[in-house]
Scaffold this active site. Sequence first.
Site, PDB file in Angstrom:
ATOM      1  N   ASP A 113       0.907  -1.346  -0.096  1.00  0.00           N
ATOM      2  CA  ASP A 113       0.099  -0.012   0.111  1.00  0.00           C
ATOM      3  C   ASP A 113       0.892   1.427   0.076  1.00  0.00           C
ATOM      4  O   ASP A 113       0.310   2.348   0.143  1.00  0.00           O
ATOM      5  CB  ASP A 113      -0.941  -0.061   1.265  1.00  0.00           C
ATOM      6  CG  ASP A 113      -2.193  -1.033   0.951  1.00  0.00           C
ATOM      7  OD1 ASP A 113      -2.561  -1.179  -0.123  1.00  0.00           O
ATOM      8  OD2 ASP A 113      -2.271  -1.747   2.128  1.00  0.00           O
ATOM      9  N   ASP A 173      -6.708  -4.490  -6.105  1.00  0.00           N
ATOM     10  CA  ASP A 173      -6.168  -3.196  -5.346  1.00  0.00           C
ATOM     11  C   ASP A 173      -4.725  -2.810  -5.812  1.00  0.00           C
ATOM     12  O   ASP A 173      -4.520  -1.613  -6.153  1.00  0.00           O
ATOM     13  CB  ASP A 173      -6.569  -3.013  -3.979  1.00  0.00           C
ATOM     14  CG  ASP A 173      -7.483  -4.122  -3.557  1.00  0.00           C
ATOM     15  OD1 ASP A 173      -7.880  -5.051  -3.751  1.00  0.00           O
ATOM     16  OD2 ASP A 173      -8.230  -3.323  -2.548  1.00  0.00           O
TER      17      ASP A 173
END
Length: 410
Positions: A113, A173
């Site tokens: 992330d 993602d």
Amino acid sequence: MRRYFLALLLTVLLWCNLANAQPLKTVVEKALAFSEQQSLLMARKYEHEAGVLPRSFEAWKNTISDSRWWCSGFFPGSLWYLYAHSKNPQLLQYARLYTDRVEREKYTTDNHDVGFMLYCSFGNGLRLTGQESYKEVLLTGAQSLATRYDPKVGLIRSWDHNKTVWQYPVIIDNIMNLELLLWASKQSGSEKLKKIALSHADKTMEHHFRPDFSSYHLVSYDRRTGLPHKKQTHQGYADDSAWSRGQAWGLYGYTYLYRETKEKRYLDQANHIASFLINHPKMPENFIPYWDYNAPQEANTPRDASAACIMASALTELSDFVNADTRKKYMEVVEKQIRTLASDEYTAKLGENGNFILMHSTGAFPFKSEVDAPLTYADYYYLEALSRLKKKIVTPSSANDVGYIQPKSH
């Protein structure tokens, strides 16, 4: 005869609504102005709480995080988008303050992330200020992210947990974090970073997507062969369902991949995903999707405003790369989404909703987490969509116009 009059009445009501509708330019300007007021309330709320970043608002209580949470870069990024719009010096002050709270993540190597954390915060800050120290943070963060790439698999590993089930898990993602690598490749001249990004994009395109261009949420790869050994969901309705935010991540990812590389295969992929979403039989008329396209649609089935915001931002950019007919179709969808999101149905009242802008997103329905709640990334992609849309709107030529879209020149 009765059906005829009902149809006529509906037509008249539709035309009345169109005639009375505010120009899209006005909708966008008002949405940005309100968002600035609401976001300043949020910024002041945590101004003196070191390291705190907003996350959501559940059960009438705000939830917060430190920089370690994957969403940490979104509120700083929202402040940067608002500053770009109004040049309010207060926004600049707060954007710097909250961006600095994420800096330590440039050394993070234990999750994928880093792109979300740093590119949304420091990336927007660098774009708007040119501050040299921000560039160093982004370049260091890109190198940290690249450590998660295994050339035998050809992908960046998303998660390190649940090792008894997943050998090498990659979630859809993760396509979003490649933009940081592509930026860093151009800035540093590193071909290695570009190769990592494109390898991940290509293998994701090959193994994550079904024939109809919907995507799995999670694919786990065999570390010896580099091939999938498990395809399933983690946040969706079922392994073979179309989790709505996941589909939006894919659309957004392949759109910017085409922008950065001009490789036609990425443009084709983005258009295929867009077609799947726009034409989906369970897509609501206002294009604010349910949390999963395959979830049973009942009166209380939650929507996911965050998926709509990501989709709106992506389609606004994707419309720059397609023919006139397709552009018109994409921007008609965006206009419906933005008008709905900017309405009282989805936009909170000033000072309410935990000082988040939008209501009615869904974080992780299977875990009963952040269901029908505001989300910091919904606000971020909403503001990005508004910012992109603002640049494309031509001032209406007459009082009867409700807004027209102009493509950017390239």
